[in-house]
Write a protein that holds these residues in place. Structure first.
Motif, PDB file in Angstrom:
ATOM      1  N   VAL A 114       0.817  -1.230   0.000  1.00 18.59           N
ATOM      2  CA  VAL A 114       0.000   0.000   0.000  1.00 18.59           C
ATOM      3  C   VAL A 114       0.841   1.267   0.000  1.00 18.59           C
ATOM      4  CG1 VAL A 114      -1.889  -1.174   1.187  1.00 18.59           C
ATOM      5  CG2 VAL A 114      -0.200   0.101   2.529  1.00 18.59           C
ATOM      6  N   ASN A 115       2.126   1.151   0.241  1.00 13.17           N
ATOM      7  CA  ASN A 115       2.980   2.330   0.331  1.00 13.17           C
ATOM      8  C   ASN A 115       3.474   2.742  -1.060  1.00 13.17           C
ATOM      9  OD1 ASN A 115       4.864   4.314   0.881  1.00 13.17           O
ATOM     10  ND2 ASN A 115       5.750   3.236   2.632  1.00 13.17           N
ATOM     11  N   TYR A 136      -5.566  -3.716   3.351  1.00 14.94           N
ATOM     12  CA  TYR A 136      -5.196  -2.418   2.791  1.00 14.94           C
ATOM     13  C   TYR A 136      -5.743  -1.241   3.602  1.00 14.94           C
ATOM     14  CZ  TYR A 136      -3.408  -4.685  -1.459  1.00 14.94           C
ATOM     15  OH  TYR A 136      -2.696  -5.440  -2.354  1.00 14.94           O
ATOM     16  N   PRO A 137      -6.996  -1.313   4.100  1.00 16.96           N
ATOM     17  CA  PRO A 137      -7.469  -0.191   4.916  1.00 16.96           C
ATOM     18  C   PRO A 137      -6.593   0.051   6.150  1.00 16.96           C
ATOM     19  CG  PRO A 137      -9.311  -1.564   4.237  1.00 16.96           C
ATOM     20  CD  PRO A 137      -8.063  -2.308   3.860  1.00 16.96           C
ATOM     21  N   ARG A 140      -3.494   1.913   4.837  1.00 18.70           N
ATOM     22  CA  ARG A 140      -3.797   3.321   4.541  1.00 18.70           C
ATOM     23  C   ARG A 140      -4.008   4.117   5.829  1.00 18.70           C
ATOM     24  NH1 ARG A 140      -6.550   0.841   0.015  1.00 18.70           N
ATOM     25  NH2 ARG A 140      -8.488   0.659   1.212  1.00 18.70           N
ATOM     26  N   ARG A 141      -4.613   3.477   6.803  1.00 21.13           N
ATOM     27  CA  ARG A 141      -4.844   4.122   8.098  1.00 21.13           C
ATOM     28  C   ARG A 141      -3.503   4.456   8.767  1.00 21.13           C
ATOM     29  NH1 ARG A 141      -9.358   1.462  12.137  1.00 21.13           N
ATOM     30  NH2 ARG A 141      -8.852   2.621  14.054  1.00 21.13           N
ATOM     31  N   GLY A 144      -1.687   7.106   6.881  1.00 20.97           N
ATOM     32  CA  GLY A 144      -2.362   8.381   7.077  1.00 20.97           C
ATOM     33  C   GLY A 144      -2.015   9.058   8.386  1.00 20.97           C
TER      34      GLY A 144
END
Length: 225
Positions: A114-115, A136-137, A140-141, A144
Motif C-alpha cells: 500500500v505504500n 489495505y485499509p 492506509r490508516r 495516514g
C-alpha cells in the motif's frame, strides 16, 4: 512430520488419560468463552499463552488475523463471516478477541503493497495477494498518520493498527452490531509480542496497547462485568 507423529504418541501415553473426563463432557457439546481471531503464524498459539483448555476458545485463524467486512464483492461468501455468525449467533459467545502479533509477515507485505513510496513490491502468490486486500485499509490508516506506539518497528505499528481496523470490520456484521448494542457482546483487541511471550491489550483511554498485567486484567473484567 516426525515431531507431530511422536507428539501424538506422547499425548496418548501421558495426557489423554487425565483428560478423558473433559473430552467426554466436550463430546456432548461446546460452550466456548469467546471467539478468538488470530493469525495463522506458527509462533502464535492462543491456547498456550492464555492457559486455556479444549472447549474454551472458538478459534478462527488466517493470514493476518483478518475479518473481511460484511459487505464484500457481490456473491462472495467467505468462511470468516460464517465463523463470526456461528460463534455469535449459534454458540452465543459473550466476547470476541482479535489478536495480532509482532513480526507479522502479512503486515510486512501489506505495508509494502500500500505504500506508494515502495516501488519494488513483494511478489506474492495470487491468493495471498488477493486476501491481503482486506488489510489495505489498515495500511492506509497507518500511512495516514495513525500510530499507537512509535516505540515499535513500523511493521509492528501497522500490525497494531490492523487489530483496530479488523474490529471495525467486525462491527459491519448486523449480528455483531445488534449484540453489542444489547450489551451481550464485548469486543477486544489483543496483540502478542512474540519475542517476549507477552500479551498486550488495547486500552481505549490511552489509545495504545498495554501489557495484560493485573491492573489491565481488573479493568477488562470490570468493563466486561
Amino acid at each position: 512430520m516426525r515431531k507431530l507423529v511422536e507428539g501424538v504418541l506422547d499425548f496418548r501415553r501421558r495426557l489423554a488419560p487425565s483428560l478423558r473426563g473433559l473430552f467426554a463432557d466436550l463430546s456432548r457439546g461446546q460452550k466456548p468463552d469467546c471467539l478468538f481471531v488470530a493469525c495463522s503464524d506458527s509462533r502464535v498459539v492462543p491456547n498456550l499463552f492464555s492457559s486455556t483448555n479444549p472447549g474454551d476458545l472458538f478459534v478462527l485463524r488466517n493470514v493476518g488475523n483478518i475479518i473481511p467486512p460484511a459487505q464484500t464483492d457481490e456473491g462472495e461468501m467467505l468462511s470468516e463471516g460464517a465463523a463470526v455468525e456461528f460463534a455469535i449467533g449459534v454458540l452465543n459467545v459473550p466476547d470476541v478477541i482479535i489478536c495480532g502479533h509482532s513480526e507479522c509477515g502479512a503486515m510486512i507485505a501489506t505495508g509494502a503493497l500500500v505504500n506508494p513510496a515502495i516501488r519494488d513490491k513483494p511478489k506474492l502468490p495470487e491468493h495471498v495477494q488477493g486476501w491481503l486486500k482486506f488489510g489495505y485499509p489498515s495500511g492506509r490508516r497507518y500511512l495516514g498518520g495513525e500510530v499507537l506506539d512509535d516505540s515499535w518497528a513500523p511493521h509492528d505499528q501497522l500490525s497494531q493498527v490492523n487489530v483496530l481496523q479488523q474490529l471495525d470490520h467486525l462491527q459491519s456484521y448486523p449480528l455483531v452490531k445488534e449484540r453489542v448494542k444489547e450489551g451481550k457482546l464485548g469486543l477486544h483487541g489483543w496483540w502478542y509480542d512474540v519475542a517476549r511471550g507477552e500479551v498486550l491489550v488495547y486500552d481505549k483511554d490511552q489509545h495504545k496497547f498495554v501489557q495484560l498485567d493485573e491492573t489491565a486484567a481488573k479493568k477488562i473484567l470490570k468493563v466486561g462485568g
